[in-house]
Design an enzyme around this catalytic site. Sequence first.
Site, PDB file in Angstrom:
ATOM      1  N   VAL A  64       0.815  -1.229   0.000  1.00  0.00           N
ATOM      2  CA  VAL A  64       0.000   0.000   0.000  1.00  0.00           C
ATOM      3  C   VAL A  64       0.845   1.273   0.000  1.00  0.00           C
ATOM      4  O   VAL A  64       0.300   2.360  -0.163  1.00  0.00           O
ATOM      5  CB  VAL A  64      -0.995   0.038   1.188  1.00  0.00           C
ATOM      6  CG1 VAL A  64      -1.991  -1.106   1.120  1.00  0.00           C
ATOM      7  CG2 VAL A  64      -0.268   0.088   2.522  1.00  0.00           C
ATOM      8  N   SER A 142      -4.892   4.799  15.977  1.00  0.00           N
ATOM      9  CA  SER A 142      -4.467   4.248  17.276  1.00  0.00           C
ATOM     10  C   SER A 142      -4.634   5.349  18.315  1.00  0.00           C
ATOM     11  O   SER A 142      -4.536   6.539  17.981  1.00  0.00           O
ATOM     12  CB  SER A 142      -2.992   3.848  17.203  1.00  0.00           C
ATOM     13  OG  SER A 142      -2.456   3.645  18.496  1.00  0.00           O
ATOM     14  N   TYR A 155       5.099   6.756  14.865  1.00  0.00           N
ATOM     15  CA  TYR A 155       3.832   6.028  14.673  1.00  0.00           C
ATOM     16  C   TYR A 155       2.665   6.900  15.138  1.00  0.00           C
ATOM     17  O   TYR A 155       1.655   7.023  14.448  1.00  0.00           O
ATOM     18  CB  TYR A 155       3.921   4.735  15.477  1.00  0.00           C
ATOM     19  CG  TYR A 155       2.696   3.850  15.509  1.00  0.00           C
ATOM     20  CD1 TYR A 155       2.366   3.042  14.411  1.00  0.00           C
ATOM     21  CD2 TYR A 155       1.898   3.767  16.649  1.00  0.00           C
ATOM     22  CE1 TYR A 155       1.261   2.199  14.465  1.00  0.00           C
ATOM     23  CE2 TYR A 155       0.802   2.928  16.706  1.00  0.00           C
ATOM     24  CZ  TYR A 155       0.491   2.146  15.606  1.00  0.00           C
ATOM     25  OH  TYR A 155      -0.604   1.299  15.666  1.00  0.00           O
ATOM     26  N   ALA A 156       2.820   7.549  16.294  1.00  0.00           N
ATOM     27  CA  ALA A 156       1.768   8.433  16.814  1.00  0.00           C
ATOM     28  C   ALA A 156       1.530   9.597  15.860  1.00  0.00           C
ATOM     29  O   ALA A 156       0.377   9.994  15.614  1.00  0.00           O
ATOM     30  CB  ALA A 156       2.144   8.941  18.206  1.00  0.00           C
ATOM     31  N   ALA A 157       2.611  10.139  15.298  1.00  0.00           N
ATOM     32  CA  ALA A 157       2.469  11.250  14.346  1.00  0.00           C
ATOM     33  C   ALA A 157       1.686  10.790  13.123  1.00  0.00           C
ATOM     34  O   ALA A 157       0.782  11.493  12.641  1.00  0.00           O
ATOM     35  CB  ALA A 157       3.853  11.758  13.932  1.00  0.00           C
ATOM     36  N   LYS A 159      -0.405   8.234  12.929  1.00  0.00           N
ATOM     37  CA  LYS A 159      -1.793   7.896  13.294  1.00  0.00           C
ATOM     38  C   LYS A 159      -2.602   9.168  13.565  1.00  0.00           C
ATOM     39  O   LYS A 159      -3.797   9.225  13.247  1.00  0.00           O
ATOM     40  CB  LYS A 159      -1.819   6.969  14.511  1.00  0.00           C
ATOM     41  CG  LYS A 159      -1.251   5.574  14.243  1.00  0.00           C
ATOM     42  CD  LYS A 159      -2.013   4.830  13.167  1.00  0.00           C
ATOM     43  CE  LYS A 159      -1.665   3.346  13.127  1.00  0.00           C
ATOM     44  NZ  LYS A 159      -2.379   2.624  12.064  1.00  0.00           N
TER      45      LYS A 159
HETATM   46  N1  LIG Z   1      -2.584  -4.540  17.768  1.00  0.00           N
HETATM   47  C1  LIG Z   1      -2.630  -3.419  18.465  1.00  0.00           C
HETATM   48  O1  LIG Z   1      -2.387  -3.412  19.678  1.00  0.00           O
HETATM   49  C2  LIG Z   1      -2.999  -2.121  17.778  1.00  0.00           C
HETATM   50  C3  LIG Z   1      -3.203  -0.996  18.585  1.00  0.00           C
HETATM   51  C4  LIG Z   1      -3.555   0.212  17.991  1.00  0.00           C
HETATM   52  C5  LIG Z   1      -3.703   0.291  16.613  1.00  0.00           C
HETATM   53  N2  LIG Z   1      -3.485  -0.815  15.844  1.00  0.00           N
HETATM   54  C6  LIG Z   1      -3.659  -0.661  14.393  1.00  0.00           C
HETATM   55  O2  LIG Z   1      -4.579  -1.617  13.909  1.00  0.00           O
HETATM   56  C7  LIG Z   1      -4.246  -1.968  12.562  1.00  0.00           C
HETATM   57  C8  LIG Z   1      -4.127  -3.467  12.460  1.00  0.00           C
HETATM   58  O3  LIG Z   1      -3.061  -3.882  13.321  1.00  0.00           O
HETATM   59  P1  LIG Z   1      -2.813  -5.395  13.732  1.00  0.00           P
HETATM   60  O4  LIG Z   1      -2.425  -5.380  15.146  1.00  0.00           O
HETATM   61  O5  LIG Z   1      -3.935  -6.243  13.278  1.00  0.00           O
HETATM   62  O6  LIG Z   1      -1.494  -5.679  12.873  1.00  0.00           O
HETATM   63  P2  LIG Z   1      -0.967  -6.969  12.116  1.00  0.00           P
HETATM   64  O7  LIG Z   1       0.500  -6.803  12.023  1.00  0.00           O
HETATM   65  O8  LIG Z   1      -1.517  -8.218  12.709  1.00  0.00           O
HETATM   66  O9  LIG Z   1      -1.624  -6.782  10.655  1.00  0.00           O
HETATM   67  C9  LIG Z   1      -1.204  -5.730   9.810  1.00  0.00           C
HETATM   68  C10 LIG Z   1      -1.302  -6.221   8.372  1.00  0.00           C
HETATM   69  O10 LIG Z   1      -0.801  -5.165   7.525  1.00  0.00           O
HETATM   70  C11 LIG Z   1      -0.012  -5.767   6.511  1.00  0.00           C
HETATM   71  N3  LIG Z   1       0.942  -4.808   5.971  1.00  0.00           N
HETATM   72  C12 LIG Z   1       2.010  -4.232   6.594  1.00  0.00           C
HETATM   73  N4  LIG Z   1       2.660  -3.427   5.745  1.00  0.00           N
HETATM   74  C13 LIG Z   1       1.991  -3.476   4.556  1.00  0.00           C
HETATM   75  C14 LIG Z   1       2.162  -2.846   3.304  1.00  0.00           C
HETATM   76  N5  LIG Z   1       3.181  -1.993   3.069  1.00  0.00           N
HETATM   77  N6  LIG Z   1       1.278  -3.116   2.317  1.00  0.00           N
HETATM   78  C15 LIG Z   1       0.252  -3.975   2.517  1.00  0.00           C
HETATM   79  N7  LIG Z   1       0.034  -4.631   3.689  1.00  0.00           N
HETATM   80  C16 LIG Z   1       0.909  -4.371   4.693  1.00  0.00           C
HETATM   81  C17 LIG Z   1       0.684  -6.926   7.199  1.00  0.00           C
HETATM   82  O11 LIG Z   1       1.155  -7.881   6.242  1.00  0.00           O
HETATM   83  C18 LIG Z   1      -0.438  -7.461   8.083  1.00  0.00           C
HETATM   84  O12 LIG Z   1      -1.203  -8.443   7.420  1.00  0.00           O
HETATM   85  C19 LIG Z   1      -2.946  -1.219  12.246  1.00  0.00           C
HETATM   86  O13 LIG Z   1      -3.245  -0.029  11.539  1.00  0.00           O
HETATM   87  C20 LIG Z   1      -2.379  -0.906  13.603  1.00  0.00           C
HETATM   88  O14 LIG Z   1      -1.538   0.231  13.575  1.00  0.00           O
HETATM   89  C21 LIG Z   1      -3.143  -2.009  16.382  1.00  0.00           C
END
Ligand SMILES: NC(=O)c1ccc[n+]([C@@H]2O[C@H](COP(=O)([O-])OP(=O)(O)OC[C@H]3O[C@@H](n4cnc5c(N)ncnc54)[C@H](O)[C@@H]3O)[C@@H](O)[C@H]2O)c1
Length: 251
Positions: A64, A142, A155-157, A159
């Site tokens: 992406v 986030s 990351y915070a910036a 998000k």
């Molecule tokens: N898990 C947490 O505690 C948490 C907390 C706050 C926010 N988030 C946010 O929630 C969302 C999902 O997180 P998650 O915990 O399920 O993460 P995860 O790592 O399990 O899943 C993220 C997915 O994004 C894909 N990905 C990464 N870079 C990519 C790229 N360049 N192109 C296409 N796909 C790509 C990965 O292959 C993976 O399948 C994210 O945006 C994350 O920042 C997660």
Amino acid sequence: MEGIGGRKILVSGGGSGIGRATAIRFARLGADVAVLDINAKGAAETLDAVAVAGRRGLFVPTDVTDFAQVKDSVAKVLAEFGQIDVLASLVGWNEHSFFMQQEPEFWHKVVAINLWGQIHVVRAVLDPMIERRRGAIVTVASDAGRVGTNGETIYAAAKGGVIAFTKSLAREVTRFGIRVNCVCPGVTDTPMFQSVAEHQPEILQAVVKLIPMKRIARPDEPAETIVFLASDSASYITGQTLSVNGGLNML
Ligand SMILES: NC(=O)c1ccc[n+]([C@@H]2O[C@H](COP(=O)([O-])OP(=O)(O)OC[C@H]3O[C@@H](n4cnc5c(N)ncnc54)[C@H](O)[C@@H]3O)[C@@H](O)[C@H]2O)c1
């Protein structure tokens, strides 16, 4: 959850964690689901679950951070599905570290994935949504972008950028029948979380103590909120940011 059955859904980042839980929930409610991700193995597992739910799944390998690739991938989804009713934009990535110890390459990678990745996918689905005068977009940020987190500065910036982008876009596209909202997961048990937990177990134990619910989230919990905001049950909600965090931050 109104108006999900029969819909065509695009989930970016649907190959793992919250994205996979979101894709599966949509499928169980009767929607067909296309997944954009770089993780082919994870996406295949997601599509197996979509098939078990009796719905059609489609995986289009996509980085992406590359807008040209994203546009091609969205065109492939439109060719197969005919339309995209909902975008759930979940791709995200981070590694816990301190700003003063990071190299610029790390900053650029974090912003490319977490902010540009969302902007690219959202832009690519807007033309067909505007043409149909309908659509729902849910971005995923986030609480780091709302209140800040130690060790997650860039990351915070990024998000925070996603949250501001969501609100401003909602103002711009509401007149085309498109709603745009943002979900901020709290600490959620996914591979992204597990990679932090491995390196910083003491920080996570401390965070759990601070969460009023005294536990981290299951991936299906933020997923449920994403699906709700995408559904017709949220027909009068746009431009909002909703945290799903067990009460950790009360915003
Ligand atoms: N898990 C947490 O505690 C948490 C907390 C706050 C926010 N988030 C946010 O929630 C969302 C999902 O997180 P998650 O915990 O399920 O993460 P995860 O790592 O399990 O899943 C993220 C997915 O994004 C894909 N990905 C990464 N870079 C990519 C790229 N360049 N192109 C296409 N796909 C790509 C990965 O292959 C993976 O399948 C994210 O945006 C994350 O920042 C997660």
